[in-house]
Write a protein that holds these residues in place. Structure first.
Motif, PDB file in Angstrom:
ATOM      1  N   ASP A  56     -98.273  63.505  31.729  1.00 44.59           N
ATOM      2  CA  ASP A  56     -99.666  63.605  32.209  1.00 44.59           C
ATOM      3  C   ASP A  56    -100.639  62.615  31.563  1.00 44.59           C
TER       4      ASP A  56
ATOM      5  N   LYS B 288     -95.058  64.462  41.689  1.00 46.44           N
ATOM      6  CA  LYS B 288     -96.465  64.717  41.369  1.00 46.44           C
ATOM      7  C   LYS B 288     -97.332  63.797  42.210  1.00 46.44           C
TER       8      LYS B 288
ATOM      9  N   GLU C  38    -102.826  60.467  33.022  1.00 48.47           N
ATOM     10  CA  GLU C  38    -103.727  59.884  34.035  1.00 48.47           C
ATOM     11  C   GLU C  38    -105.062  59.412  33.449  1.00 48.47           C
TER      12      GLU C  38
ATOM     13  N   LEU D 197    -106.030  69.131  38.401  1.00 47.62           N
ATOM     14  CA  LEU D 197    -106.276  67.963  39.242  1.00 47.62           C
ATOM     15  C   LEU D 197    -105.283  67.707  40.369  1.00 47.62           C
ATOM     16  N   ASN D 198    -104.001  67.965  40.164  1.00 44.59           N
ATOM     17  CA  ASN D 198    -102.993  67.364  41.043  1.00 44.59           C
ATOM     18  C   ASN D 198    -102.029  68.374  41.664  1.00 44.59           C
TER      19      ASN D 198
HETATM   20 MG    MG Z   1    -103.622  65.937  34.253  1.00 47.89          MG
END
Ligand code: MG
Ligand code: ADP
Length: 399
Positions: free
Chosen positions: A246, A57, A248, A39-40
């Motif tokens: 992580d 990030k 999110e 995703l990032n």
């Molecule tokens: Mg993630």
């Protein structure tokens, strides 16, 4: 709050110099993009000796592994940073430190954990961290107890449920865990050798009823601030340490979801080990995973009960025996969610290397079938599996 723009490596260095709170910011000179996730953007910010000092990030406005055709909320970066800050308040020993974050730029600066290793990679290589499962159980007991109604004031709790409303990320979970594998979707991904087994998921009425109940619980049961995606790739380990990253997918959901996904990833490794290491070499690792599962649940349940006995602030929930009764329901939920994690990681959009990197095709398919069967068994039998000994006996029976 700043306006959003995608950071270049040079921007990330500049940003870290300004906001990481280091005493020697001028020593930061380089950035290396290491994002291996779906995703990032993730930059390690390096000093002149090439040593990573902090991590920057940033969320992108779309799903990285799919591209701009799948837009995705930038608010997930705020949710991630704020979830980790709450979890750090209650379990600093096992939560990555957030040094700074900016919701407008969808960016955060984290402490650098490069000296540790991602647990999944270690499990793949057959390396054992005997304390890790207990530490993960402690993380789950503390973060989930202190954000639950046992501890939070009811007004604060309801405000927090609002602050951590995360509809777009929850929808990803709702679709990928509970819908796609059981109804067929283009996003599913599996080899033709699994076709019959996958068709069986779509046509089993009892399984579909049990999955409907799990999804309904996920949609409605705001028990605590979950991590929301607690798999072995979101956990750093070292000889005596464990840190979670992580978050999110953080939101207020059913506690059994976090417990079940964590156990599910240990079981995915259990299923993959014979293909990764060979049958003989895998035996010890498999026993370690079963021990991990026992210790994770024990550390979580004993930790939660001890916190409830000492720190429950709700007079009604403090009734003797209630925390114990509540944990029984969490256990049943966890087994069901564990089953859905096994299935969606085998045939859905997002796979795990524990199964996918098995080189020999016949062996890989055997490991994948094993994961599907185990997943199905857990979803269907969850209400009849009383404790971790019964769970381990069932896993052994299943191959
Ligand atoms: Mg993630
Ligand atoms: P995504 O949300 O895109 O999956 P992650 O947060 O999982 O991103 O990070 C991707 C990778 O970046 C991790 O697997 C790890 O290798 C590295 N990484 C992330 N955070 C840190 C950190 N705080 N310290 C060191 N490396 C990190």
């Amino acid at each position: 709050m700043s306006a959003y723009r995608t950071l270049t490596a040079a921007d990330a260095v500049d940003y870290a110099r300004r906001y990481a709170g280091l005493s020697d910011p001028e020593t930061l000179i380089n950035a290396e993009e290491v994002g291996d996730g779906n995703l990032n953007l993730v930059f390690k910010i390096l000093d002149g000796r090439g040593i990573s000092r902090v991590v920057v990030k940033q969320a992108l406005p779309y799903v990285r592994c799919v591209g701009e055709s799948w837009p995705l909320t930038l608010d997930r970066a705020r949710i991630e940073a704020e979830t980790l800050l709450v979890h750090e308040r209650y379990c600093p020993q096992h939560t990555v430190k957030i040094l700074h974050h900016d919701a407008g730029l969808a960016v955060m600066i984290q402490e650098d954990l490069s000296a540790m290793s991602i647990w999944r990679r270690e499990l793949l290589a057959g390396r054992y961290y005997p304390q890790a499962a207990r530490q993960l159980g402690e993380y789950l007991s503390r973060t989930l107890f202190y954000t639950s109604d046992f501890y939070q004031h009811p007004h604060e709790k309801k405000a927090e449920v609002g602050r951590f409303s995360n509809p777009e990320m929850c929808q990803i979970t709702e679709d990928l865990f509970f819908t796609d594998p059981y109804s067929g979707h283009d996003r599913n991904s599996y080899e033709t050798a699994l076709e019959d087994a996958v068709a069986g998921l779509r046509t089993d009425p009892d399984l579909r009823l049990a999955v409907a109940a799990l999804k309904h619980t996920f949609l409605t049961k705001a028990e605590a601030l979950l991590h929301g995606d607690i798999h072995t790739g979101s956990i750093f380990v070292a000889a005596s340490q464990l840190k979670v990253i992580d978050a999110e997918f953080g939101f207020y959901g059913p506690i059994g979801f976090d417990i079940g996904t964590a156990i599910g990833n240990l079981l995915l490794n259990y299923c993959g080990l014979p293909g990764l290491l060979g049958l003989r070499e895998a035996a010890a690792g498999r026993e370690q995973r079963l021990q991990d599962i026992r210790e994770l649940w024990q550390a979580f349940a004993e930790g939660f009960q001890a916190l409830a006995a000492e720190n429950t602030r709700d007079l009604t929930l403090a009734a003797p025996g209630y925390a114990h009764r509540f944990l029984r329901k969490v256990w049943t939920d966890a087994l069901g969610y564990c089953g859905t994690e096994l299935i969606r990681r085998t045939i859905g959009l997002a796979h795990v290397t524990d199964l996918d990197t098995v080189a020999d095709a016949a062996m890989r398919h055997e490991c994948q079938h094993h994961a599907l069967n185990l997943g199905k068994m857990l979803i269907l039998a969850a209400p009849h599996i009383d404790d971790s000994s019964a769970l381990i006996a069932r896993i052994r029976q299943n191959g």
